[in-house]
Motif scaffolding. Structure first.
Motif, mmCIF file in Angstrom:
data_model
loop_
_atom_site.group_PDB
_atom_site.id
_atom_site.type_symbol
_atom_site.label_atom_id
_atom_site.label_comp_id
_atom_site.label_asym_id
_atom_site.label_seq_id
_atom_site.Cartn_x
_atom_site.Cartn_y
_atom_site.Cartn_z
ATOM 1 N N PRO A 133 -12.520 -46.247 -42.512
ATOM 2 C CA PRO A 133 -12.263 -46.974 -41.516
ATOM 3 C C PRO A 133 -12.747 -46.947 -40.255
ATOM 4 C CG PRO A 133 -10.331 -46.295 -42.739
ATOM 5 C CD PRO A 133 -11.353 -45.395 -43.075
ATOM 6 N N LYS A 134 -13.198 -45.638 -39.839
ATOM 7 C CA LYS A 134 -13.788 -45.694 -38.579
ATOM 8 C C LYS A 134 -15.376 -45.902 -38.599
ATOM 9 C CE LYS A 134 -10.781 -42.121 -36.448
ATOM 10 N NZ LYS A 134 -10.590 -40.461 -36.638
ATOM 11 N N LEU A 135 -15.994 -46.027 -39.683
ATOM 12 C CA LEU A 135 -17.324 -46.515 -39.785
ATOM 13 C C LEU A 135 -17.732 -47.571 -38.724
ATOM 14 C CD1 LEU A 135 -19.707 -46.688 -42.820
ATOM 15 C CD2 LEU A 135 -19.581 -48.732 -41.301
ATOM 16 N N VAL A 136 -18.689 -47.321 -38.240
ATOM 17 C CA VAL A 136 -19.459 -48.343 -37.180
ATOM 18 C C VAL A 136 -20.668 -48.587 -37.761
ATOM 19 C CG1 VAL A 136 -20.572 -48.272 -34.940
ATOM 20 C CG2 VAL A 136 -18.448 -47.089 -35.319
ATOM 21 N N TYR A 137 -20.787 -50.067 -37.642
ATOM 22 C CA TYR A 137 -22.159 -50.777 -38.109
ATOM 23 C C TYR A 137 -22.995 -50.974 -36.942
ATOM 24 C CZ TYR A 137 -25.005 -54.331 -40.201
ATOM 25 O OH TYR A 137 -26.072 -55.158 -40.721
ATOM 26 N N VAL A 138 -24.116 -50.821 -36.616
ATOM 27 C CA VAL A 138 -24.907 -50.799 -35.753
ATOM 28 C C VAL A 138 -25.988 -51.705 -36.129
ATOM 29 C CG1 VAL A 138 -26.487 -49.863 -33.893
ATOM 30 C CG2 VAL A 138 -24.662 -48.710 -34.466
ATOM 31 N N CYS A 139 -26.179 -52.942 -35.807
ATOM 32 C CA CYS A 139 -26.984 -53.938 -36.114
ATOM 33 C C CYS A 139 -28.003 -54.573 -35.215
ATOM 34 C CB CYS A 139 -25.959 -55.179 -36.717
ATOM 35 S SG CYS A 139 -27.124 -56.652 -37.071
ATOM 36 N N ASP A 140 -29.284 -54.438 -35.335
ATOM 37 C CA ASP A 140 -30.241 -55.002 -34.736
ATOM 38 C C ASP A 140 -30.628 -56.195 -35.341
ATOM 39 O OD1 ASP A 140 -32.355 -55.863 -33.145
ATOM 40 O OD2 ASP A 140 -33.530 -54.063 -33.609
ATOM 41 N N PRO A 141 -30.157 -57.362 -34.803
ATOM 42 C CA PRO A 141 -30.362 -58.772 -35.750
ATOM 43 C C PRO A 141 -31.811 -59.237 -35.298
ATOM 44 C CG PRO A 141 -28.832 -59.366 -33.988
ATOM 45 C CD PRO A 141 -29.148 -57.849 -33.725
ATOM 46 N N VAL A 142 -32.935 -58.681 -35.844
ATOM 47 C CA VAL A 142 -34.152 -59.043 -35.355
ATOM 48 C C VAL A 142 -34.427 -60.706 -35.989
ATOM 49 C CG1 VAL A 142 -36.636 -58.775 -35.731
ATOM 50 C CG2 VAL A 142 -34.893 -56.862 -35.594
ATOM 51 N N MET A 143 -34.608 -61.515 -34.992
ATOM 52 C CA MET A 143 -35.129 -62.992 -35.576
ATOM 53 C C MET A 143 -36.253 -63.437 -35.157
ATOM 54 S SD MET A 143 -31.357 -64.656 -33.828
ATOM 55 C CE MET A 143 -29.713 -63.706 -34.481
ATOM 56 N N GLY A 144 -36.863 -62.980 -34.096
ATOM 57 C CA GLY A 144 -37.937 -63.389 -33.732
ATOM 58 C C GLY A 144 -38.544 -62.897 -32.137
ATOM 59 N N ASP A 145 -39.683 -63.302 -31.688
ATOM 60 C CA ASP A 145 -39.999 -62.987 -30.331
ATOM 61 C C ASP A 145 -41.136 -63.937 -29.901
ATOM 62 O OD1 ASP A 145 -40.049 -61.567 -28.054
ATOM 63 O OD2 ASP A 145 -40.558 -59.595 -29.080
ATOM 64 N N GLN A 146 -41.352 -63.818 -28.642
ATOM 65 C CA GLN A 146 -42.206 -64.748 -28.145
ATOM 66 C C GLN A 146 -42.491 -66.237 -28.423
ATOM 67 O OE1 GLN A 146 -45.478 -62.433 -26.909
ATOM 68 N NE2 GLN A 146 -43.418 -61.021 -26.705
ATOM 69 N N GLY A 147 -41.243 -66.852 -28.741
ATOM 70 C CA GLY A 147 -41.070 -68.185 -29.035
ATOM 71 C C GLY A 147 -40.993 -68.464 -30.301
ATOM 72 N N SER A 148 -41.268 -67.681 -31.444
ATOM 73 C CA SER A 148 -41.550 -67.902 -32.840
ATOM 74 C C SER A 148 -40.649 -67.086 -33.776
ATOM 75 C CB SER A 148 -42.844 -67.785 -33.221
ATOM 76 O OG SER A 148 -43.245 -66.541 -33.391
ATOM 77 N N MET A 149 -40.005 -67.718 -34.431
ATOM 78 C CA MET A 149 -39.194 -67.130 -35.559
ATOM 79 C C MET A 149 -39.953 -66.273 -36.255
ATOM 80 S SD MET A 149 -35.899 -67.940 -35.341
ATOM 81 C CE MET A 149 -35.214 -68.089 -37.435
ATOM 82 N N TYR A 150 -39.480 -64.928 -36.732
ATOM 83 C CA TYR A 150 -40.260 -64.257 -37.676
ATOM 84 C C TYR A 150 -39.437 -63.825 -38.926
ATOM 85 C CZ TYR A 150 -39.945 -60.041 -34.557
ATOM 86 O OH TYR A 150 -39.629 -59.316 -33.588
ATOM 87 N N VAL A 151 -38.151 -64.462 -39.019
ATOM 88 C CA VAL A 151 -37.556 -64.409 -40.173
ATOM 89 C C VAL A 151 -37.164 -65.997 -40.729
ATOM 90 C CG1 VAL A 151 -36.410 -62.207 -39.848
ATOM 91 C CG2 VAL A 151 -35.290 -64.223 -39.010
ATOM 92 N N PRO A 152 -36.870 -66.159 -41.995
ATOM 93 C CA PRO A 152 -36.644 -67.439 -42.375
ATOM 94 C C PRO A 152 -35.205 -67.988 -41.561
ATOM 95 C CG PRO A 152 -36.751 -66.068 -44.282
ATOM 96 C CD PRO A 152 -36.839 -65.185 -43.125
ATOM 97 N N GLU A 153 -35.128 -69.091 -41.396
ATOM 98 C CA GLU A 153 -34.001 -69.876 -40.580
ATOM 99 C C GLU A 153 -32.845 -69.708 -41.295
ATOM 100 O OE1 GLU A 153 -34.241 -73.146 -38.432
ATOM 101 O OE2 GLU A 153 -36.434 -72.977 -37.502
ATOM 102 N N ASN A 154 -32.906 -69.835 -42.614
ATOM 103 C CA ASN A 154 -31.602 -69.717 -43.517
ATOM 104 C C ASN A 154 -30.795 -68.104 -43.366
ATOM 105 O OD1 ASN A 154 -33.146 -68.146 -45.173
ATOM 106 N ND2 ASN A 154 -32.918 -69.521 -46.767
#
Ligand code: ADP
Ligand code: PLP
Ligand code: ZN
Length: 308
Positions: A106-127
């Motif tokens: 229960p003490k587990l910690v989830y560290v998440c870097d939600p990479v979505m895009g940069d410099q105005g463009s998405m580099y992951v699919p929008e869904n």
């Protein structure tokens, strides 16, 4: 005898260079963490090079690997660390795994870097965005949310410090106790050579009352584009928040200082390799990770965080 701290890192592997697991494992190991890594992709190099080739791990294949760990009853983790994810079902499987691991610990910690895009463009699919919004944030107890200007636009957030802190409060309500905006594109009062990072952490005072520590950092900007820095940042934030619990200021100062030393060493090397007046290429700009071992272990503090 120190308590072992074990991290499950589900990130990219590259043969050459430092992004994803290559950017996270070594610095975490140097700081004494056990790192179990699952490679979400195995690529020749990061996708910023002229060419790249390789394989992608499917959600089913991820489950197979996890099953093996589980069958041996060694699925006990203190942290899960994830980064760049392109595939919706893969991310959903990650969330399922995190939930099961949380039942184990229960003490587990989830560290998440939600990479979505940069410099105005998405580099992951929008869904994939609804999965982050509806599933990931809920299980991400201490979450690192790396929002670039573009990420902010994706979430339709205006660029104001006060508003950003309101947003971070909102994110707290959705799950994470710690939220760090690594590079906000906010103008720094110290000039355009500085990047502004903001952090917010829910804390419980010794007398039991709750409050939020809010910090701000202005760090020197280097005129080059690095890859893998976000992954290194997430790994270091994991490590330093573990080593300085309830002290986001210290954790962020150490994290940013490691970033500074690694980036400086990388830049010096890249410029030398490129030669006078030439711009270094992506291969020359790979992070000087191994060479930075001492700075990772004990970073000289170069940036002071302001408690707001
Ligand atoms: P990503 O690599 O995911 O795009 P960010 O751009 O959010 O990550 O950068 C993560 C961290 O890396 C920043 O908080 C900063 O410490 C460091 N960093 C990245 N690029 C630079 C740069 N050009 N100059 C100085 N620091 C940088
Ligand atoms: N993983 C892979 C395979 C990549 O190509 C990249 C960026 O190009 C990343 C991860 C993310 O790197 P960063 O830490 O710069 O966001
Ligand atoms: Zn990133």
């Amino acid at each position: 005898f120190e308590m072992e701290c074990r991290v499950l890192s589900i990130q990219s592997h590259v043969v050459r260079g430092y992004v994803g697991n290559k950017s996270a494992s070594f610095p975490l190991q140097v700081l004494g963490f056990e790192v179990d890594s699952i490679n979400s992709v195995q690529f020749s190099n990061h996708t910023g090079y002229a060419h790249w080739k390789g394989q992608v791990l499917t959600a089913e294949e991820l489950n197979v690997l996890y099953d093996g760990i589980k069958l041996n009853n060694v699925h006990h983790y203190d942290y899960v660390l994830t980064g760049y994810t392109r595939d919706t079902s893969f991310l959903e499987t990650v969330v399922d795994i995190v939930q099961e691991l949380k039942r184990m610990n229960p003490k587990l910690v989830y560290v998440c870097d939600p990479v979505m895009g940069d410099q105005g463009s998405m580099y992951v699919p929008e869904n994939i965005l609804p999965v982050y919004r509806d599933k990931v944030v809920a299980v991400c107890l201490v979450g690192y949310i790396g929002l670039h200007l573009f990420h902010l636009m994706v979430l339709m957030i205006m660029l104001m410090v006060s508003l950003l802190f309101q947003v971070m409060d909102l994110l707290h309500q959705m799950g994470p106790d710690t939220v760090v905006l690594t590079s906000t594109d906010l103008p720094s009062p110290r000039g355009d050579q500085f990047l502004v990072a903001l952090g917010s952490q829910k804390i419980v005072r010794p007398d039991g009352t709750k409050s939020t520590q809010k910090i701000r950092m202005d760090m020197p900007k280097v005129d080059a584009v690095f890859v893998g820095t976000g992954d290194l940042f997430a790994a270091m934030l994991l490590a330093w928040t573990h080593l300085h619990p309830n002290d986001l200021k210290a954790a962020c100062e150490k994290t940013i200082s490691v970033m500074h030393h690694v980036i400086k060493r990388t830049m010096t090397y890249a410029n030398e390799m490129a030669g006078q007046g030439k711009r270094p290429n992506p291969a020359q700009l790979e992070l000087r990770m191994v060479q930075s071992k001492k700075d990772i272990e004990d970073p000289a503090i170069v940036v002071e965080a302001t408690v707001l």
